[in-house]
Scaffold this motif. Structure first.
Motif, PDB file in Angstrom:
ATOM      1  N   GLN A 228       0.833  -1.191   0.000  1.00 46.64           N
ATOM      2  CA  GLN A 228       0.000   0.000   0.000  1.00 46.64           C
ATOM      3  C   GLN A 228       0.875   1.250   0.000  1.00 46.64           C
ATOM      4  O   GLN A 228       0.648   2.190  -0.740  1.00 46.64           O
ATOM      5  N   PHE A 229       1.915   1.259   0.827  1.00 47.62           N
ATOM      6  CA  PHE A 229       2.728   2.445   1.012  1.00 47.62           C
ATOM      7  C   PHE A 229       3.641   2.695  -0.190  1.00 47.62           C
ATOM      8  O   PHE A 229       3.814   3.826  -0.604  1.00 47.62           O
ATOM      9  N   ARG A 230       4.218   1.641  -0.759  1.00 45.62           N
ATOM     10  CA  ARG A 230       5.159   1.811  -1.861  1.00 45.62           C
ATOM     11  C   ARG A 230       4.500   2.441  -3.073  1.00 45.62           C
ATOM     12  O   ARG A 230       5.111   3.174  -3.808  1.00 45.62           O
ATOM     13  N   SER A 231       3.236   2.131  -3.289  1.00 45.79           N
ATOM     14  CA  SER A 231       2.561   2.681  -4.459  1.00 45.79           C
ATOM     15  C   SER A 231       2.415   4.190  -4.356  1.00 45.79           C
ATOM     16  O   SER A 231       2.241   4.865  -5.357  1.00 45.79           O
ATOM     17  N   GLU A 232       2.504   4.745  -3.156  1.00 47.33           N
ATOM     18  CA  GLU A 232       2.348   6.184  -2.964  1.00 47.33           C
ATOM     19  C   GLU A 232       3.682   6.927  -3.058  1.00 47.33           C
ATOM     20  O   GLU A 232       3.690   8.149  -3.130  1.00 47.33           O
ATOM     21  N   ILE A 233       4.811   6.226  -3.051  1.00 46.80           N
ATOM     22  CA  ILE A 233       6.128   6.862  -3.064  1.00 46.80           C
ATOM     23  C   ILE A 233       6.573   7.043  -4.511  1.00 46.80           C
ATOM     24  O   ILE A 233       6.628   6.091  -5.279  1.00 46.80           O
ATOM     25  N   ASP A 234       6.911   8.291  -4.874  1.00 45.08           N
ATOM     26  CA  ASP A 234       7.329   8.601  -6.236  1.00 45.08           C
ATOM     27  C   ASP A 234       8.766   9.099  -6.206  1.00 45.08           C
ATOM     28  O   ASP A 234       9.032  10.252  -5.866  1.00 45.08           O
ATOM     29  N   PHE A 235       9.711   8.221  -6.547  1.00 43.77           N
ATOM     30  CA  PHE A 235      11.121   8.579  -6.519  1.00 43.77           C
ATOM     31  C   PHE A 235      11.486   9.558  -7.635  1.00 43.77           C
ATOM     32  O   PHE A 235      12.493  10.243  -7.555  1.00 43.77           O
ATOM     33  N   SER A 236      10.669   9.644  -8.676  1.00 37.29           N
ATOM     34  CA  SER A 236      10.997  10.551  -9.781  1.00 37.29           C
ATOM     35  C   SER A 236      10.927  12.014  -9.348  1.00 37.29           C
ATOM     36  O   SER A 236      11.485  12.882 -10.002  1.00 37.29           O
ATOM     37  N   GLN A 237      10.272  12.280  -8.246  1.00 41.88           N
ATOM     38  CA  GLN A 237      10.165  13.647  -7.734  1.00 41.88           C
ATOM     39  C   GLN A 237      11.328  14.024  -6.818  1.00 41.88           C
ATOM     40  O   GLN A 237      11.384  15.152  -6.334  1.00 41.88           O
ATOM     41  N   ALA A 238      12.246  13.089  -6.559  1.00 42.00           N
ATOM     42  CA  ALA A 238      13.383  13.368  -5.669  1.00 42.00           C
ATOM     43  C   ALA A 238      14.364  14.296  -6.382  1.00 42.00           C
ATOM     44  O   ALA A 238      14.746  14.057  -7.522  1.00 42.00           O
ATOM     45  N   SER A 239      14.772  15.360  -5.689  1.00 44.83           N
ATOM     46  CA  SER A 239      15.693  16.321  -6.299  1.00 44.83           C
ATOM     47  C   SER A 239      17.048  16.336  -5.607  1.00 44.83           C
ATOM     48  O   SER A 239      17.922  17.112  -5.988  1.00 44.83           O
ATOM     49  N   SER A 240      17.218  15.497  -4.566  1.00 40.23           N
ATOM     50  CA  SER A 240      18.493  15.448  -3.852  1.00 40.23           C
ATOM     51  C   SER A 240      18.651  14.072  -3.217  1.00 40.23           C
ATOM     52  O   SER A 240      17.704  13.286  -3.143  1.00 40.23           O
ATOM     53  N   MET A 241      19.851  13.803  -2.729  1.00 43.37           N
ATOM     54  CA  MET A 241      20.081  12.536  -2.021  1.00 43.37           C
ATOM     55  C   MET A 241      19.258  12.488  -0.736  1.00 43.37           C
ATOM     56  O   MET A 241      18.803  11.430  -0.326  1.00 43.37           O
ATOM     57  N   GLU A 242      19.033  13.656  -0.105  1.00 45.06           N
ATOM     58  CA  GLU A 242      18.191  13.698   1.095  1.00 45.06           C
ATOM     59  C   GLU A 242      16.772  13.243   0.759  1.00 45.06           C
ATOM     60  O   GLU A 242      16.154  12.499   1.514  1.00 45.06           O
ATOM     61  N   ASP A 243      16.265  13.702  -0.401  1.00 47.70           N
ATOM     62  CA  ASP A 243      14.923  13.275  -0.828  1.00 47.70           C
ATOM     63  C   ASP A 243      14.875  11.767  -1.045  1.00 47.70           C
ATOM     64  O   ASP A 243      13.913  11.101  -0.680  1.00 47.70           O
ATOM     65  N   ILE A 244      15.939  11.236  -1.651  1.00 54.60           N
ATOM     66  CA  ILE A 244      15.986   9.787  -1.884  1.00 54.60           C
ATOM     67  C   ILE A 244      16.021   9.046  -0.549  1.00 54.60           C
ATOM     68  O   ILE A 244      15.284   8.076  -0.352  1.00 54.60           O
TER      69      ILE A 244
END
Length: 186
Positions: A124-140
């Motif tokens: 359920q949770f993984r489907s809500e996470i969008d890594f393409s929106q990460a702009s830094s290593m902190e975001d990742i």
């Protein structure tokens, strides 16, 4: 209070205790009465001899006190066990982290989360996470933690996740190089 001297009384007190939390084995006190070896007619019937005799035994102060004591012991053990497990997992996480065994550290954190009932269904949770929106290593790092159910990671946890990700990438590169027969120039 130690176990009751009469073994059937002790067994009956324990059966009543179990029936409080798991009603299926002993849906009535009469069932518990018969389960510990007493004989009676009309098990489970209102007014049946098993119910009457079970009621009579429960009026015995020693049995009633023993059931209360078993409840208190269970409450103390539950609390102590959860706290002890969390402490042990915290120690393991610190040891694993200091040895740069990030996989073991993450496993310890996840074990702790399960004990504390903080786990979230990963699918359920993984489907809500969008890594393409990460702009830094902190975001990742933040998104990696969120993908395993850590809703609002703190800065320290994010830095640990970034380090774990770096180690993971290095291990993947090592596997690739080994499979392709490549050697790293030092």
């Amino acid at each position: 209070m130690p176990a009751l001297k009469n073994p059937r009384h002790e067994a009956f007190a324990r059966a009543i205790f179990v029936g409080l939390f798991q009603p299926n084995p002993y849906p009535t006190h009469g069932h518990a009465y018969v389960a510990v070896g007493y004989r009676a007619k009309g098990v489970g019937e209102a007014g049946g001899s098993a119910e009457v005799n079970a009621s009579r035994l429960l009026k015995n102060a020693k049995i009633f006190d023993r059931v209360k004591e078993l409840q208190q012991e269970a409450a103390e053990l539950t609390k102590e066990t959860a706290e002890k497990c969390v402490q042990e997992l915290n120690e393991l996480r610190r040891d694993a982290h200091s040895n740069k065994a990030y996989g073991a550290a993450v496993a310890a954190v996840m074990g702790k989360a399960k004990i504390l009932n903080l786990s979230v269904d990963q699918h359920q949770f993984r489907s809500e996470i969008d890594f393409s929106q990460a702009s830094s290593m902190e975001d990742i790092g933040r998104k990696l933690l969120q993908s395993v159910g850590f809703k609002e990671p703190d800065d320290v946890s994010i830095k640990e996740a970034m380090a774990a990700n770096d180690e993971f990438i290095k291990e993947l590169e090592r596997i690739r190089n080994a499979a392709q027969g490549l050697t790293l120039e030092q």
